[in-house]
Motif scaffolding. Structure first.
Motif, mmCIF file in Angstrom:
data_model
loop_
_atom_site.group_PDB
_atom_site.id
_atom_site.type_symbol
_atom_site.label_atom_id
_atom_site.label_comp_id
_atom_site.label_asym_id
_atom_site.label_seq_id
_atom_site.Cartn_x
_atom_site.Cartn_y
_atom_site.Cartn_z
ATOM 1 N N PHE A 157 0.860 -1.185 0.000
ATOM 2 C CA PHE A 157 0.000 0.000 0.000
ATOM 3 C C PHE A 157 0.891 1.228 0.000
ATOM 4 O O PHE A 157 1.897 1.243 0.709
ATOM 5 N N PRO A 158 0.584 2.272 -0.743
ATOM 6 C CA PRO A 158 -0.602 2.510 -1.578
ATOM 7 C C PRO A 158 -0.426 2.115 -3.038
ATOM 8 O O PRO A 158 -1.274 2.446 -3.874
ATOM 9 N N LYS B 51 2.462 12.263 3.376
ATOM 10 C CA LYS B 51 1.970 13.220 2.391
ATOM 11 C C LYS B 51 3.083 13.811 1.517
ATOM 12 O O LYS B 51 2.810 14.321 0.433
ATOM 13 N N ALA B 52 4.313 13.711 1.974
ATOM 14 C CA ALA B 52 5.429 14.191 1.161
ATOM 15 C C ALA B 52 5.599 13.343 -0.099
ATOM 16 O O ALA B 52 6.089 13.833 -1.125
ATOM 17 N N LYS B 53 5.142 12.080 -0.040
ATOM 18 C CA LYS B 53 5.271 11.202 -1.202
ATOM 19 C C LYS B 53 3.935 10.680 -1.717
ATOM 20 O O LYS B 53 3.881 10.076 -2.793
ATOM 21 N N TYR B 54 2.881 10.942 -0.954
ATOM 22 C CA TYR B 54 1.549 10.439 -1.313
ATOM 23 C C TYR B 54 0.533 11.422 -0.734
ATOM 24 O O TYR B 54 0.157 11.314 0.439
ATOM 25 N N PRO B 55 0.085 12.420 -1.529
ATOM 26 C CA PRO B 55 -0.639 13.580 -0.990
ATOM 27 C C PRO B 55 -2.124 13.338 -0.736
ATOM 28 O O PRO B 55 -2.982 14.084 -1.216
ATOM 29 N N PHE B 56 -2.419 12.297 0.027
ATOM 30 C CA PHE B 56 -3.809 11.935 0.297
ATOM 31 C C PHE B 56 -4.007 11.720 1.792
ATOM 32 O O PHE B 56 -3.096 11.282 2.498
ATOM 33 N N ASP B 57 -5.227 11.996 2.253
ATOM 34 C CA ASP B 57 -5.621 11.684 3.625
ATOM 35 C C ASP B 57 -6.283 10.307 3.628
ATOM 36 O O ASP B 57 -7.220 10.062 2.860
ATOM 37 N N PHE B 58 -5.809 9.431 4.496
ATOM 38 C CA PHE B 58 -6.356 8.074 4.531
ATOM 39 C C PHE B 58 -6.233 7.492 5.927
ATOM 40 O O PHE B 58 -5.429 7.938 6.762
ATOM 41 N N GLN B 59 -7.025 6.466 6.170
ATOM 42 C CA GLN B 59 -6.879 5.581 7.321
ATOM 43 C C GLN B 59 -6.877 4.157 6.792
ATOM 44 O O GLN B 59 -7.806 3.759 6.081
ATOM 45 N N LEU B 60 -5.831 3.428 7.105
ATOM 46 C CA LEU B 60 -5.714 2.036 6.686
ATOM 47 C C LEU B 60 -5.814 1.136 7.911
ATOM 48 O O LEU B 60 -4.954 1.171 8.792
ATOM 49 N N TYR B 61 -6.901 0.365 7.986
ATOM 50 C CA TYR B 61 -7.092 -0.605 9.064
ATOM 51 C C TYR B 61 -6.767 -2.007 8.528
ATOM 52 O O TYR B 61 -7.205 -2.379 7.425
ATOM 53 N N VAL B 62 -6.040 -2.771 9.318
ATOM 54 C CA VAL B 62 -5.723 -4.158 8.976
ATOM 55 C C VAL B 62 -6.059 -5.023 10.180
ATOM 56 O O VAL B 62 -5.601 -4.748 11.294
ATOM 57 N N LEU C 43 -9.495 9.504 -3.529
ATOM 58 C CA LEU C 43 -8.314 8.793 -3.058
ATOM 59 C C LEU C 43 -7.982 7.690 -4.057
ATOM 60 O O LEU C 43 -8.813 6.819 -4.344
ATOM 61 N N TYR C 44 -6.762 7.731 -4.584
ATOM 62 C CA TYR C 44 -6.303 6.714 -5.528
ATOM 63 C C TYR C 44 -5.281 5.826 -4.826
ATOM 64 O O TYR C 44 -4.304 6.324 -4.262
ATOM 65 N N PHE C 45 -5.507 4.514 -4.869
ATOM 66 C CA PHE C 45 -4.630 3.603 -4.138
ATOM 67 C C PHE C 45 -4.736 2.190 -4.688
ATOM 68 O O PHE C 45 -5.676 1.838 -5.415
ATOM 69 N N SER C 46 -3.778 1.381 -4.332
ATOM 70 C CA SER C 46 -3.831 -0.064 -4.499
ATOM 71 C C SER C 46 -3.496 -0.688 -3.154
ATOM 72 O O SER C 46 -2.816 -0.081 -2.322
ATOM 73 N N ILE C 47 -3.957 -1.913 -2.962
ATOM 74 C CA ILE C 47 -3.641 -2.628 -1.718
ATOM 75 C C ILE C 47 -3.622 -4.123 -1.997
ATOM 76 O O ILE C 47 -4.387 -4.625 -2.835
ATOM 77 N N GLY C 48 -2.728 -4.822 -1.295
ATOM 78 C CA GLY C 48 -2.657 -6.261 -1.484
ATOM 79 C C GLY C 48 -1.788 -6.931 -0.444
ATOM 80 O O GLY C 48 -1.108 -6.276 0.351
ATOM 81 N N GLY C 49 -1.824 -8.246 -0.468
ATOM 82 C CA GLY C 49 -1.027 -9.054 0.454
ATOM 83 C C GLY C 49 0.145 -9.703 -0.257
ATOM 84 O O GLY C 49 0.157 -9.831 -1.486
ATOM 85 N N HIS C 50 1.132 -10.126 0.543
ATOM 86 C CA HIS C 50 2.355 -10.732 -0.002
ATOM 87 C C HIS C 50 2.816 -11.861 0.924
ATOM 88 O O HIS C 50 4.004 -11.977 1.242
ATOM 89 N N LEU D 46 -11.538 6.098 -4.602
ATOM 90 C CA LEU D 46 -12.449 6.119 -3.458
ATOM 91 C C LEU D 46 -12.874 7.550 -3.163
ATOM 92 O O LEU D 46 -12.035 8.404 -2.865
ATOM 93 N N PRO D 47 -14.185 7.858 -3.231
ATOM 94 C CA PRO D 47 -14.656 9.216 -2.957
ATOM 95 C C PRO D 47 -14.442 9.614 -1.492
ATOM 96 O O PRO D 47 -14.241 8.744 -0.627
#
Length: 291
Positions: free
Chosen positions: A50-51, A102-113, A136-143, A276-277
């Motif tokens: 992520f992201p 935000k210096a590298k990804y200028p979005f406000d988000f909360q990521l819960y896992v 909000l533009y993002f990708s998410i996945g597991g590894h 994501l709106p």
């Protein structure tokens, strides 16, 4: 710091750094299913992507007329999460946007896992909330990486990968770090795939997926197996190191993908990107079942 959860004969350990699953053990026989991050092979267990997922061209993207830099697979795997809730069989972690992100990804988000043990497995849930006022533009996945072999006396080649449903899937070849989308083909995932190290000579095997899917690592020589399942995650990757021959296999469910060779660099145009709106929440999950 790590958090330990238990249920029945299963125990899982999750690190606060990256909210990364570090261990999944059957305590009835001390069988460890998760790769233990030997740095001579690959020094991670099951990082959260992520992201972004995979690599950006020159590790760079554009958004609203500005250029930003993100490393392969993003930054969540290297950041400290907060433990929001802890029960015997459940743990919930949170990563929030900050001046640093935000210096590298200028979005406000909360990521819960969250991680929850029950029955014969573990459920991993991702929840992304857009806490800002813009899309909000993002990708998410597991590894997650699984030990192969799962027990002593066997080899990597004693195992095979079983696909469900047994049908062909669109295969997305990699050229370097990027997806060569124009060369996509039908992959023969309608039958079991015997594991060899050579199959990763060109990096990960990547497929498009839709609907309910599960993938099992099995051997005719062992009663023990592990299965990863999910619903409506659009991509999956399978990976192990090459030419170093490592005793693990990653099964990676993704909502997103690496840049294609034709990628424009605009984040909003990236193949597989999630949009994501404001104030909306995105949720997805996968499960690991052990035997």
């Amino acid at each position: 710091m790590t958090v330990t959860i238990t249920a029945g004969h299963l125990q899982a350990k999750i690190a606060e750094k990256g909210a990364e699953l570090q261990s999944l053990v059957d305590t009835s026989n001390d069988l460890e299913y998760i790769w233990q991050a030997d740095p001579n092979h690959w020094g991670k267990h099951a990082p959260i992507l992520f992201p972004i997922i995979g690599a950006l061209k020159e590790d760079t993207y554009q958004h609203e007329g500005k250029s930003y830099h993100l490393p392969r697979h993003g930054f969540a795997r290297d950041m400290l999460f907060t433990v929001v809730e802890k029960r015997t069989d459940y743990a919930l972690f949170l990563l929030e946007s900050s001046t640093e992100t935000k210096a590298k990804y200028p979005f406000d988000f909360q990521l819960y896992v969250s991680y929850e043990l029950g029955g014969d497995g573990l459920v991993v849930k991702y929840q992304v909330k857009n806490s800002g006022q813009k899309e909000l533009y993002f990708s998410i996945g597991g590894h997650p990486a699984f030990n192969v072999p799962l027990e002593k006396g066997l080899t990597f080649e004693d195992y095979y990968l079983s696909f469900s449903p047994k049908k062909s899937r669109v295969k997305l070849p990699l050229k370097g770090n990027y997806i060569d989308y124009e060369q996509r083909t039908l992959g023969q995932t309608n039958t079991d795939l015997r594991l060899t190290h050579d199959m990763f000579a060109n990096d990960a095997l990547v497929y498009e997926t839709k609907g309910l899917h599960s993938y099992s690592i099995r051997s005719e020589k062992s009663p023990h197996s592990v299965t990863l399942s999910y619903n409506n995650m659009p991509y999956v990757g399978f990976w192990s190191t090459y030419p170093v021959k490592s005793p693990f296999l990653c099964i990676e469910p993704w909502c997103g993908i690496a840049d294609t060779l034709e990628a424009s660099g605009e984040l909003s145009e990236k193949l597989g990107i999630q949009a994501l709106p404001p104030e909306e929440v995105f949720e997805t999950k996968y499960s690991i079942t052990v035997k």
